[in-house]
Design a protein around this motif. Sequence first.
Motif, PDB file in Angstrom:
ATOM      1  N   ASP A   2      63.636  34.191  87.267  1.00  0.00           N
ATOM      2  CA  ASP A   2      64.386  33.589  88.041  1.00  0.00           C
ATOM      3  C   ASP A   2      65.494  32.595  87.486  1.00  0.00           C
ATOM      4  N   MET A   3      64.878  31.719  86.389  1.00  0.00           N
ATOM      5  CA  MET A   3      65.769  31.122  85.779  1.00  0.00           C
ATOM      6  C   MET A   3      67.178  31.690  85.024  1.00  0.00           C
ATOM      7  N   ARG A  55      72.695  33.497  84.101  1.00  0.00           N
ATOM      8  CA  ARG A  55      73.462  34.647  84.130  1.00  0.00           C
ATOM      9  C   ARG A  55      74.667  34.353  85.032  1.00  0.00           C
ATOM     10  N   GLY A  56      74.389  33.547  86.234  1.00  0.00           N
ATOM     11  CA  GLY A  56      75.482  33.273  86.997  1.00  0.00           C
ATOM     12  C   GLY A  56      76.309  32.226  86.458  1.00  0.00           C
ATOM     13  N   ILE A  97      80.840  28.321  83.308  1.00  0.00           N
ATOM     14  CA  ILE A  97      80.058  27.137  83.290  1.00  0.00           C
ATOM     15  C   ILE A  97      79.518  26.639  82.053  1.00  0.00           C
ATOM     16  N   ILE A  98      79.144  27.729  81.244  1.00  0.00           N
ATOM     17  CA  ILE A  98      78.694  27.410  79.921  1.00  0.00           C
ATOM     18  C   ILE A  98      79.489  28.068  79.202  1.00  0.00           C
ATOM     19  N   THR A  99      79.806  27.425  77.934  1.00  0.00           N
ATOM     20  CA  THR A  99      80.798  28.247  76.856  1.00  0.00           C
ATOM     21  C   THR A  99      79.957  29.493  76.544  1.00  0.00           C
ATOM     22  N   GLN A 100      81.208  30.420  76.404  1.00  0.00           N
ATOM     23  CA  GLN A 100      80.783  31.968  76.279  1.00  0.00           C
ATOM     24  C   GLN A 100      80.028  32.041  74.776  1.00  0.00           C
TER      25      GLN A 100
END
Length: 517
Positions: free
Chosen positions: A262-263, A268-269, A275-278
């Motif tokens: 689930d985390m 992943r979203g 929202i997080i750096t690629q």
Amino acid sequence: MVQRKRVLALSLAVSLSLSMLAGCGGNVTPSDSKGSSPSPAATGVVTKQEEPVAISFTTPLYNEPPNFQSDYYKELDKLANVKLAIKAIPFNAYKEQLNLALSSNELTDVVVNLELFDPVTIGAVRQGAFHDLTPYLGDLKKYPNLAGIPKQIWDNSKIDGKVFAIPRPRGLTDQSLHIRKDWLDKLGLKAPSTVEELRDVLKAFVEKDPDGNGKNDTYGLAVFGATLNSASAPLGSAFGANKPTFEGDKLLIPWMTNGYRDMLEYFRGLYADKIITQEYSVQKFGQDTEMFQSGKAGVVGSSINGAWDIWTNTKKTDPKAEILTLPPLKGPGGDASFLPSGYLGGIMISSKVPKDKVEKILKYLDQSASKEFVDFEKYGIEGKHHTKENGLPKVNDEMYKKEIGNASLMVGYYDPYNKALHAKATPEFNEVQKKVSDQYAAKGVPNPLEGLISDTNAKRSADLFKDRNTILTKVVVGQSTMEEWDAYLNRLKADPDVQKILKEYADQYKLKFGDKK
């Protein structure tokens, strides 16, 4: 006695060498100065003349070696009624040298072991290289300072259910999430209290120009490495990843659980929404903090007491920056808080030491678990290694380095806030962090594998799980589906050696907790 009072009338509580070992120099817990020498009952200091106990002692060294014949070490011997023969080994060579001593049966009486569950250590314990201290310690009534170490820390450091090392205690809170409060205020947002609210705030930090520079150049969350370090630790508990999960007679590794799955979907979203750096998976330790401090991200994971340094450095980039440590966020599987092991290595006694001497060594180690002895290690002799200013000690750094150094010879005492409070922070800031730490402690969930041993894992994990991080990254960045993650786990759990690992963990769990699940 005048000298002894001057030596021991000190004020702060956490030893220099312990804080340096934790990798956060300067992060110590302030306390009130008592201004008087400790009572023998409090420290175990001998009150009648006895023959000093000769103890050979191996410990890691992090800087240049001090003069071990200095007044400080002479006074330490006198206070504890011991005669220490110190073998200090540079940290970078410590593990190798300790392993050589084990293989050649040339251990000193006492050894600081930084990795109690290293396979070499486990093998040495099972071959009888160290004393089982369980019968010596008993209910700890004879060792009042060691009794101050919480039971959970003792349990976490036991090997095969027995005490082979005196744990060097740390607080039972650690990782948290820090957020730019000024960004929240600018965007009219409230601090998140759930993981879903966090996602909404993080998305706003990406899309609504929180730094006001007119550019779309900010990220919500700073992470690093394939396993999403610094954020996955606290957030994992919110999804239930750290709850003990059994499949039949096997205990799953946390990253094999549905909670961890689930985390992964959550991150992943976050990745899909930028929202997080690629490039997160190839970033190294520290780069996440640098992103936050440079104003490129609005949330970062760190120890609770790391907030002060992070805020101070962020203000160099943006003087108006404010930082808030979030309390444990609620998630579908619990709260975003986990309990660390609570110790940094332990002190072990060679089995070559005669039984009657073991008790004398334990008496010294009990003394070394008192605040007064740890303060002495931190500040040394008043008038020589430190002076008093406004009732607080000011260390003579040059003399300290020359005559004391950082070869720790003490257990240290348990301070629940040593990973929460910062010596340089304002009292008001520390008071807030103390309350946050209490929230994390109340809701924290330990790693279910803490203190558990799997011989098969030690031998085979590097090969069995070599593809994990690659597959993990592909899932988060959308190159693989969640179903492919499920298929990977199913293949692993069908492997006979993986089954042995999970069965060994389950057996060890039962040894530690009984039939409790």
